[in-house]
Design a protein around this motif. Structure first.
Motif, PDB file in Angstrom:
ATOM      1  N   ALA A   6       0.840  -1.197   0.000  1.00 51.56           N
ATOM      2  CA  ALA A   6       0.000   0.000   0.000  1.00 51.56           C
ATOM      3  C   ALA A   6       0.872   1.242   0.000  1.00 51.56           C
ATOM      4  CB  ALA A   6      -0.908   0.014   1.232  1.00 51.56           C
ATOM      5  N   TYR A   7       0.343   2.290  -0.574  1.00 52.41           N
ATOM      6  CA  TYR A   7       0.935   3.618  -0.451  1.00 52.41           C
ATOM      7  C   TYR A   7       0.022   4.391   0.487  1.00 52.41           C
ATOM      8  CZ  TYR A   7       1.955   8.472  -1.177  1.00 52.41           C
ATOM      9  OH  TYR A   7       2.250   9.791  -0.951  1.00 52.41           O
ATOM     10  N   PHE A  25      -3.412   4.173  -1.932  1.00 52.18           N
ATOM     11  CA  PHE A  25      -3.819   3.103  -2.839  1.00 52.18           C
ATOM     12  C   PHE A  25      -3.199   1.779  -2.418  1.00 52.18           C
ATOM     13  CE2 PHE A  25      -0.118   5.063  -4.894  1.00 52.18           C
ATOM     14  CZ  PHE A  25       0.686   3.967  -5.192  1.00 52.18           C
ATOM     15  N   TRP A  27      -1.661  -2.002  -3.993  1.00 43.97           N
ATOM     16  CA  TRP A  27      -1.031  -2.502  -5.212  1.00 43.97           C
ATOM     17  C   TRP A  27      -0.592  -3.949  -5.017  1.00 43.97           C
ATOM     18  CZ3 TRP A  27       3.902  -4.326  -4.755  1.00 43.97           C
ATOM     19  CH2 TRP A  27       4.638  -3.896  -3.654  1.00 43.97           C
ATOM     20  N   LYS A  28      -0.425  -4.628  -6.138  1.00 48.77           N
ATOM     21  CA  LYS A  28       0.163  -5.959  -6.101  1.00 48.77           C
ATOM     22  C   LYS A  28       0.976  -6.174  -7.367  1.00 48.77           C
ATOM     23  CE  LYS A  28      -3.452  -8.952  -7.965  1.00 48.77           C
ATOM     24  NZ  LYS A  28      -4.272 -10.110  -7.655  1.00 48.77           N
ATOM     25  N   VAL A  42       2.682  -4.309 -12.200  1.00 47.72           N
ATOM     26  CA  VAL A  42       2.090  -3.912 -10.927  1.00 47.72           C
ATOM     27  C   VAL A  42       0.675  -3.438 -11.214  1.00 47.72           C
ATOM     28  CG1 VAL A  42       2.196  -2.292  -8.999  1.00 47.72           C
ATOM     29  CG2 VAL A  42       4.307  -3.250  -9.927  1.00 47.72           C
ATOM     30  N   LYS A  43      -0.263  -3.991 -10.475  1.00 44.15           N
ATOM     31  CA  LYS A  43      -1.662  -3.569 -10.595  1.00 44.15           C
ATOM     32  C   LYS A  43      -1.963  -2.656  -9.418  1.00 44.15           C
ATOM     33  CE  LYS A  43      -6.207  -5.414 -11.603  1.00 44.15           C
ATOM     34  NZ  LYS A  43      -6.973  -6.648 -11.844  1.00 44.15           N
ATOM     35  N   GLN A  44      -2.532  -1.513  -9.713  1.00 42.76           N
ATOM     36  CA  GLN A  44      -2.818  -0.501  -8.695  1.00 42.76           C
ATOM     37  C   GLN A  44      -4.324  -0.410  -8.487  1.00 42.76           C
ATOM     38  OE1 GLN A  44      -2.106   3.675  -9.851  1.00 42.76           O
ATOM     39  NE2 GLN A  44      -0.628   3.698  -8.180  1.00 42.76           N
ATOM     40  N   LYS A  46      -6.763   2.205  -6.994  1.00 47.63           N
ATOM     41  CA  LYS A  46      -6.902   3.588  -6.524  1.00 47.63           C
ATOM     42  C   LYS A  46      -8.218   3.784  -5.785  1.00 47.63           C
ATOM     43  CE  LYS A  46      -4.116   5.432 -10.261  1.00 47.63           C
ATOM     44  NZ  LYS A  46      -4.057   6.366 -11.380  1.00 47.63           N
ATOM     45  N   ASN A  92     -10.850  -3.266  -4.715  1.00 50.19           N
ATOM     46  CA  ASN A  92      -9.724  -4.130  -5.065  1.00 50.19           C
ATOM     47  C   ASN A  92     -10.113  -5.599  -5.027  1.00 50.19           C
ATOM     48  OD1 ASN A  92      -9.833  -3.466  -2.081  1.00 50.19           O
ATOM     49  ND2 ASN A  92      -8.481  -5.240  -2.061  1.00 50.19           N
TER      50      ASN A  92
END
Length: 125
Positions: A6-7, A25, A27-28, A42-44, A46, A92
């Motif tokens: 995560a960000y 967001f 991510w993976k 990388v899939k984000q 948001k 997600n």
């Protein structure tokens, strides 16, 4: 092994309420095929706009994203155990889906994980 994270737009701090904003967001990282490193991606996930459940820090856990009784990413306070589930905040998919697990096809599946490596980065502006 799965790589995800995560960000967060704010530092982690104990708070009984959710905090943060829509710049957070999940991510993976994934590989489209085991033999091809060229297709790593990388899939984000948001902010989806459904709620403002971004960051929640409790003495017993840290949660990122939430709604409908699930969290997008959840860590127990020992930082060794956690889970990921679909959540309205980021709309997600679970970040650590094991395709061979029977629950992997269920839309509300909660995928548990054990942490092998953990990185936390912080930036000062």
């Amino acid at each position: 092994m799965r790589v995800f994270g995560a960000y967060l737009n704010e530092p982690l701090r104990l708070n009984p309420n959710f905090y943060g904003n829509g710049t957070c967001f999940l991510w993976k990282a994934f590989r489209s095929s085991p033999e091809s490193r060229k297709k790593d991606a990388v899939k984000q996930f948001k902010y989806a706009g459904d709620n403002e459940y971004f960051i929640l820090c409790d003495p017993d856990f840290i949660a990122i994203g939430g709604g409908r009784g699930k969290f997008g990413l959840w860590f127990k306070s020992d930082f060794l155990h956690g889970y990921s589930a679909r959540c309205p905040t980021f709309n997600n998919e679970p970040l650590c889906v094991d395709p061979s697990h029977p629950k992997s096809k269920e839309p509300d599946a909660q995928q548990e994980f054990v942490v092998a490596h953990l990185e936390i980065w912080a930036f000062n502006s």
